[in-house]
Enzyme design. Structure first.
Site, PDB file in Angstrom:
ATOM      1  CG  ASP A   5      -1.825  -1.176   1.391  1.00 26.59           C
ATOM      2  OD1 ASP A   5      -2.301  -1.469   0.365  1.00 26.59           O
ATOM      3  OD2 ASP A   5      -1.902  -1.888   2.414  1.00 26.59           O
ATOM      4  CG  HIS A  41      -2.455  -1.741  -8.816  1.00 24.90           C
ATOM      5  ND1 HIS A  41      -1.954  -3.053  -8.716  1.00 24.90           N
ATOM      6  CD2 HIS A  41      -3.059  -1.680  -9.912  1.00 24.90           C
ATOM      7  CE1 HIS A  41      -2.349  -3.599  -9.739  1.00 24.90           C
ATOM      8  NE2 HIS A  41      -2.628  -2.845 -10.600  1.00 24.90           N
TER       9      HIS A  41
END
Length: 427
Positions: free
Chosen positions: A13, A41
């Site tokens: 992340d 993503h």
């Protein structure tokens, strides 16, 4: 440089999607080399936001070849959904290539993932329950089903029958739940075979030929260094290798083909799921970072745990990945904090240590040793060169370079492509 590996330096992340998308503009090929659809993503193009889990971010550039390498585990159902999602959004998928050697995630993998996690009780590791771990387990046990197997009806039928015999036995006798129907799975996956067939190829040959001809190749890692099966916070890790070295295995290229390794590092630290987190903030500052950075998982929607930048982790990631450059993301999220802290070491058993411990027991007993830096209040989302940033923001970045020993090449000050500062060209 013609080949660049882009990896996450923390627990995933870090903003790899945006940096991959940004660098993909100059790349000819974008390659995923590990993981599965447990990695999410988000890429923002103008006013449009795209959320992907399996297909490389470079797909948003119609002229780029995007590769799902042999190191990736593929859920055909998710692949089908993403292909449809992209087509509905007007994105062509004609240049997608899928390795014949990539392994498949089957419905029984997902079911076992769920049951095994529930069975752990308080010792849950925080799996996404996407079947990633069980699929990699079958790969290591040499019972997995690959794309090339799926494309051969007779071979697929044989392998499916063998797997179902074992998996249904496990589901019914150990977990007491209903097994899977051979006929249903066989026909469902034959439909997926025809969806995958036009994209399936020898991707190792494709990538190596591209490198030999001087084309630019970007290798896109999923998750992050601390989720690596060997180098992460084991057992709170993924089942593959997000580190840079895995790009060679997961894409089918030799190590001499890699020219640059860029580590994506968030300007603070986040983590999803269980496990030690030395710089975690359980106060209003942690909540500030979560809200300002919109820290919720792309795949799970779970709120991410937030904390100060951990220099020990960043230094460790620089070493195990051989980083040649850093891409710092979400610097803008820190705007408004009067004081910003950076962990420069850990205190363990009364002593200050500078190395990241292998033992989770040790790590859970570590207290961060902080250096404090003054923050800034200016809006930096419009900055396009280093001198546009406030002095305190520049000092913060210099401190990150000092701790890691790695030069910063890219700075992200917002979610859009154009909200990026380039200090040194990667391609």
């Amino acid at each position: 440089m013609t080949t660049v590996v882009l990896i996450g330096t923390q627990w995933g992340d870090e903003g790899k999607g945006k940096i991959t998308d940004f660098l993909a503009e100059k790349a000819d090929l974008v390659v995923r080399y590990q993981g599965g659809n447990n990695a999410g993503h988000t890429v923002v193009v103008g006013e449009n936001s795209f959320k992907l889990h399996l297909i490389p971010s470079g797909i948003l550039y119609p002229e780029k070849i995007c590769v799902i390498g042999n190191g990736v585990v593929i859920d055909p159902k998710v692949l089908k959904e993403e292909l449809e999602y992209l087509r509905q959004r007007g994105v062509t998928t004609a240049n997608l290539k899928i390795s014949l050697r990539a392994h498949l995630i089957m419905p029984y993998h997902k079911k076992l993932d769920e049951l095994e996690e529930e069975d752990k009780g308080e010792n849950k590791i925080g799996t996404t329950k996407r079947g990633i771990g069980p699929a990699y387990r079958d790969k290591a046990a040499r019972t997995g089903i690959r794309v090339c197997d799926l494309l051969d009806k007779e071979l697929f039928a044989e392998k499916l029958a063998l797997n179902l015999k074992e998996k249904n036995n496990l589901l019914e006798k150990i977990y007491g739940v209903e097994g899977f129907s051979y006929d249903e799975l066989y026909h469902e996956y034959l439909e997926y075979a025809e969806i995958i067939r036009p994209y399936a190829t020898d991707t190792s040959r494709l990538i190596n030929d591209a490198i030999e001809s001087g084309q630019k190749v970007l290798f896109e890692g999923a998750q992050g260094t601390l989720l690596d099966l060997d180098h992460g916070t084991y057992p709170y890790v993924t089942s593959s290798h997000p580190v840079a070295g895995a790009a060679c295995i997961g894409a089918g290229i030799g190590p001499t083909k890699i020219h640059e390794v860029i580590g994506v590092v968030k300007a603070y630290t986040t983590r999803v799921g269980s496990g030690p987190f030395p710089t975690e903030l359980l106060d209003e500052t942690g909540e500030f970072l979560r809200k300002q950075g919109y820290e919720f998982g792309t795949t799970t929607g779970r709120p991410r745990r937030c904390g100060w930048f951990d220099g020990v982790i960043a230094r460790y990631a620089a070493r195990v990945n051989g980083l040649s450059g850093l891409a710092v993301t979400k610097l803008d999220v820190l705007t408004g904090l009067k004081t910003i802290k950076i962990a420069v070491g850990y205190r363990f058993n009364g002593k200050v240590i500078n190395e990241f411990p292998a033992s989770l027991k040790e790590l859970s007993q570590c207290e961060p040793v902080y250096e404090e830096l003054p923050g800034w209040s200016e809006d930096i989302t419009g900055a396009r060169k280093l001198t546009d940033l406030p002095e305190n923001a520049r000092n913060y970045l210099r401190k990150i370079e000092e701790i890691t020993g790695v030069p910063i090449k890219i700075i992200s000050v917002g979610t859009r492509r154009d909200q990026t500062i380039i200090l040194d060209q990667v391609f």
